[in-house]
Design a protein around this motif. Sequence first.
Motif, PDB file in Angstrom:
ATOM      1  N   LEU A 103      -3.196  14.208   0.154  1.00 13.15           N
ATOM      2  CA  LEU A 103      -3.844  13.549  -0.977  1.00 13.15           C
ATOM      3  C   LEU A 103      -5.359  13.749  -0.904  1.00 13.15           C
ATOM      4  CD1 LEU A 103      -1.901  10.148  -1.175  1.00 13.15           C
ATOM      5  CD2 LEU A 103      -1.601  12.171  -2.608  1.00 13.15           C
ATOM      6  N   CYS A 104      -5.957  13.968  -2.059  1.00 14.02           N
ATOM      7  CA  CYS A 104      -7.398  14.241  -2.118  1.00 14.02           C
ATOM      8  C   CYS A 104      -8.125  13.048  -2.738  1.00 14.02           C
ATOM      9  CB  CYS A 104      -7.648  15.501  -2.948  1.00 14.02           C
ATOM     10  SG  CYS A 104      -9.387  15.890  -3.181  1.00 14.02           S
ATOM     11  N   VAL A 105      -8.682  12.198  -1.888  1.00 10.21           N
ATOM     12  CA  VAL A 105      -9.445  11.042  -2.363  1.00 10.21           C
ATOM     13  C   VAL A 105     -10.909  11.461  -2.497  1.00 10.21           C
ATOM     14  CG1 VAL A 105     -10.129   8.667  -1.920  1.00 10.21           C
ATOM     15  CG2 VAL A 105      -7.854   9.462  -1.231  1.00 10.21           C
ATOM     16  N   ILE A 106     -11.493  11.194  -3.650  1.00 11.65           N
ATOM     17  CA  ILE A 106     -12.861  11.650  -3.899  1.00 11.65           C
ATOM     18  C   ILE A 106     -13.885  10.528  -3.834  1.00 11.65           C
ATOM     19  CG2 ILE A 106     -12.121  13.638  -5.267  1.00 11.65           C
ATOM     20  CD1 ILE A 106     -12.828  11.980  -7.783  1.00 11.65           C
ATOM     21  N   GLY A 107     -13.457   9.271  -3.908  1.00 11.66           N
ATOM     22  CA  GLY A 107     -14.437   8.196  -3.860  1.00 11.66           C
ATOM     23  C   GLY A 107     -13.823   6.829  -4.088  1.00 11.66           C
ATOM     24  N   ALA A 108     -14.621   5.786  -3.807  1.00 11.87           N
ATOM     25  CA  ALA A 108     -14.187   4.405  -4.013  1.00 11.87           C
ATOM     26  C   ALA A 108     -15.358   3.574  -4.515  1.00 11.87           C
ATOM     27  CB  ALA A 108     -13.641   3.819  -2.709  1.00 11.87           C
ATOM     28  N   LEU A 109     -15.164   2.922  -5.649  1.00  8.59           N
ATOM     29  CA  LEU A 109     -16.147   2.004  -6.189  1.00  8.59           C
ATOM     30  C   LEU A 109     -15.689   0.587  -5.865  1.00  8.59           C
ATOM     31  CD1 LEU A 109     -18.032   2.229  -9.512  1.00  8.59           C
ATOM     32  CD2 LEU A 109     -16.956   0.063  -8.878  1.00  8.59           C
ATOM     33  N   GLU A 157       0.296  13.674  -7.417  1.00  8.05           N
ATOM     34  CA  GLU A 157      -0.215  13.639  -6.044  1.00  8.05           C
ATOM     35  C   GLU A 157      -1.216  14.756  -5.759  1.00  8.05           C
ATOM     36  OE1 GLU A 157       3.505  16.203  -5.836  1.00  8.05           O
ATOM     37  OE2 GLU A 157       2.834  14.399  -6.890  1.00  8.05           O
ATOM     38  N   ASN A 158      -1.262  15.776  -6.599  1.00 11.00           N
ATOM     39  CA  ASN A 158      -2.215  16.873  -6.400  1.00 11.00           C
ATOM     40  C   ASN A 158      -3.512  16.675  -7.176  1.00 11.00           C
ATOM     41  OD1 ASN A 158      -0.501  18.375  -4.656  1.00 11.00           O
ATOM     42  ND2 ASN A 158       0.659  19.102  -6.428  1.00 11.00           N
ATOM     43  N   SER A 159      -3.635  15.561  -7.859  1.00  9.35           N
ATOM     44  CA  SER A 159      -4.851  15.258  -8.612  1.00  9.35           C
ATOM     45  C   SER A 159      -5.870  14.566  -7.716  1.00  9.35           C
ATOM     46  CB  SER A 159      -4.521  14.346  -9.805  1.00  9.35           C
ATOM     47  OG  SER A 159      -3.636  14.975 -10.707  1.00  9.35           O
ATOM     48  N   PRO A 160      -7.153  14.645  -8.070  1.00 10.15           N
ATOM     49  CA  PRO A 160      -8.167  13.870  -7.331  1.00 10.15           C
ATOM     50  C   PRO A 160      -7.897  12.371  -7.487  1.00 10.15           C
ATOM     51  CG  PRO A 160      -9.191  15.543  -8.726  1.00 10.15           C
ATOM     52  CD  PRO A 160      -7.756  15.481  -9.126  1.00 10.15           C
ATOM     53  N   ALA A 220       0.831  -1.206   0.000  1.00 11.72           N
ATOM     54  CA  ALA A 220       0.000   0.000   0.000  1.00 11.72           C
ATOM     55  C   ALA A 220       0.862   1.250   0.000  1.00 11.72           C
ATOM     56  CB  ALA A 220      -0.922  -0.013   1.214  1.00 11.72           C
ATOM     57  N   LEU A 221       1.916   1.233   0.793  1.00 11.80           N
ATOM     58  CA  LEU A 221       2.826   2.378   0.846  1.00 11.80           C
ATOM     59  C   LEU A 221       3.466   2.628  -0.513  1.00 11.80           C
ATOM     60  CD1 LEU A 221       4.431   4.503   2.503  1.00 11.80           C
ATOM     61  CD2 LEU A 221       6.084   2.693   3.007  1.00 11.80           C
ATOM     62  N   LYS A 222       3.928   1.576  -1.162  1.00  9.64           N
ATOM     63  CA  LYS A 222       4.570   1.721  -2.469  1.00  9.64           C
ATOM     64  C   LYS A 222       3.599   2.243  -3.519  1.00  9.64           C
ATOM     65  CE  LYS A 222       7.668  -2.085  -1.327  1.00  9.64           C
ATOM     66  NZ  LYS A 222       7.926  -3.534  -1.510  1.00  9.64           N
ATOM     67  N   LEU A 223       2.342   1.795  -3.441  1.00 14.36           N
ATOM     68  CA  LEU A 223       1.349   2.269  -4.412  1.00 14.36           C
ATOM     69  C   LEU A 223       1.100   3.764  -4.266  1.00 14.36           C
ATOM     70  CD1 LEU A 223      -1.422  -0.473  -4.639  1.00 14.36           C
ATOM     71  CD2 LEU A 223      -0.113   0.498  -6.529  1.00 14.36           C
ATOM     72  N   LEU A 224       0.986   4.237  -3.041  1.00 11.88           N
ATOM     73  CA  LEU A 224       0.768   5.668  -2.838  1.00 11.88           C
ATOM     74  C   LEU A 224       2.000   6.479  -3.236  1.00 11.88           C
ATOM     75  CD1 LEU A 224      -1.207   5.720   0.543  1.00 11.88           C
ATOM     76  CD2 LEU A 224      -2.087   6.029  -1.769  1.00 11.88           C
ATOM     77  N   GLU A 225       3.178   5.907  -3.078  1.00 12.60           N
ATOM     78  CA  GLU A 225       4.399   6.615  -3.480  1.00 12.60           C
ATOM     79  C   GLU A 225       4.479   6.792  -4.995  1.00 12.60           C
ATOM     80  OE1 GLU A 225       7.398   4.227  -1.651  1.00 12.60           O
ATOM     81  OE2 GLU A 225       7.450   5.448   0.182  1.00 12.60           O
ATOM     82  N   ILE A 226       3.803   5.914  -5.734  1.00 17.35           N
ATOM     83  CA  ILE A 226       3.773   6.047  -7.189  1.00 17.35           C
ATOM     84  C   ILE A 226       3.189   7.401  -7.599  1.00 17.35           C
ATOM     85  CG2 ILE A 226       2.664   5.158  -9.288  1.00 17.35           C
ATOM     86  CD1 ILE A 226       2.874   2.362  -8.048  1.00 17.35           C
ATOM     87  N   ASP A 260      -0.809   8.474   8.222  1.00 16.15           N
ATOM     88  CA  ASP A 260       0.529   8.887   7.796  1.00 16.15           C
ATOM     89  C   ASP A 260       0.507  10.327   7.278  1.00 16.15           C
ATOM     90  OD1 ASP A 260       3.044   9.191   6.405  1.00 16.15           O
ATOM     91  OD2 ASP A 260       3.198   7.005   6.366  1.00 16.15           O
ATOM     92  N   LYS A 261       1.278  11.185   7.911  1.00 16.50           N
ATOM     93  CA  LYS A 261       1.302  12.602   7.530  1.00 16.50           C
ATOM     94  C   LYS A 261       1.783  12.809   6.095  1.00 16.50           C
ATOM     95  CE  LYS A 261       1.917  14.461  12.192  1.00 16.50           C
ATOM     96  NZ  LYS A 261       2.785  15.268  13.095  1.00 16.50           N
ATOM     97  N   GLN A 262       2.602  11.875   5.609  1.00 18.53           N
ATOM     98  CA  GLN A 262       3.120  11.992   4.246  1.00 18.53           C
ATOM     99  C   GLN A 262       1.989  12.072   3.223  1.00 18.53           C
ATOM    100  OE1 GLN A 262       5.540   8.665   3.039  1.00 18.53           O
ATOM    101  NE2 GLN A 262       5.732   9.366   0.915  1.00 18.53           N
ATOM    102  N   PHE A 263       0.868  11.418   3.527  1.00 20.14           N
ATOM    103  CA  PHE A 263      -0.218  11.337   2.556  1.00 20.14           C
ATOM    104  C   PHE A 263      -1.431  12.181   2.954  1.00 20.14           C
ATOM    105  CE2 PHE A 263       1.956   7.120   2.632  1.00 20.14           C
ATOM    106  CZ  PHE A 263       2.655   7.280   1.445  1.00 20.14           C
ATOM    107  N   SER A 264      -1.267  13.021   3.932  1.00 21.31           N
ATOM    108  CA  SER A 264      -2.399  13.805   4.440  1.00 21.31           C
ATOM    109  C   SER A 264      -2.930  14.806   3.417  1.00 21.31           C
ATOM    110  CB  SER A 264      -1.997  14.541   5.724  1.00 21.31           C
ATOM    111  OG  SER A 264      -0.919  15.431   5.462  1.00 21.31           O
TER     112      SER A 264
END
Length: 286
Positions: free
Chosen positions: A128-134, A95-98, A82-88, A122-126
């Motif tokens: 990030l703007c997540v808009i939804g999950a299907l 990282e500034n995209s929805p 999960a960490l590696k995926l977010l680092e992508i 994790d503050k590193q990912f605070s």
Amino acid sequence: MADDEIDYNIVFPDAGTSERHWQGTKEPVVILLGWAGCKDKHLSKYSSIYNEQGCVTIRYTAPLKTVFISESFGYKELSSTALKLLEILYDYEVENSPIFFHIFSNGGFMLYRYIADLLHNDKQFSSLCVIGALVDSAPGSGNVRGALRALAATLGPKITPVLRYVLLALFAVTVFLLRVVLYPLTKYIHKNHYDAVQERPPAWPHFCLYSRADQVIRHTDIKVFVETLKQKGVPVDSFDFVSSPHVGHFRDFPEQYALKCRSFLVACMKDLEGNETKKRQRVPNQ
């Protein structure tokens, strides 16, 4: 770099398609988390739904041993994935995209659970703007029979019958002991994905697509999950395809499925724009 460590695929849309659909706003990044045993050629058919909508897509499927063995024995290998995926997102400067998730079966939902944990803690990912999950054909809880069906389908016809029965028997015993009989104790060491997300659900909207004909994930588990999120104030909706098999909704109802995916994504983007407008309106004039 994260791209040296996990096997994923990323696709960027052409600028014209993005501009036509999103008209100057940043196009969404859709992260697709495949089901156990999912081949990328299958996952790419789902990502095309969003590529045609002008989105960036990232496709990833966790290895079988991680889903069926590591998680069953309480080893949190998917946490580092999960960490590696977010680092992508930072590697490709998106990282500034929805951010939007499309999750398949328990194999994808297990990984989503750890991603949600990182986004919470994790503050590193605070930022990030997540808009939804299907969520497609998930989540399920404590269903040993369904898990066996999933593993049997994943093993495929190439494996010898004797080895197949041995693996299925070992898996059944392990899951039954650790995830059913001893779970009242083991949950304090490693809570399952179903309970973890229910207890602390992400605040962004969720949309669950399922079928009462699913022989792997019980539709009643999904209904309970949806009701729990509603009770906790999370925007959530669901749709029952009635007759399609596990992760087979797109195959059986391609046009309806794609429409629901795109409509939910667009609705999430409109919610984001509305929230940003409200924030600007609350800023006092200088």
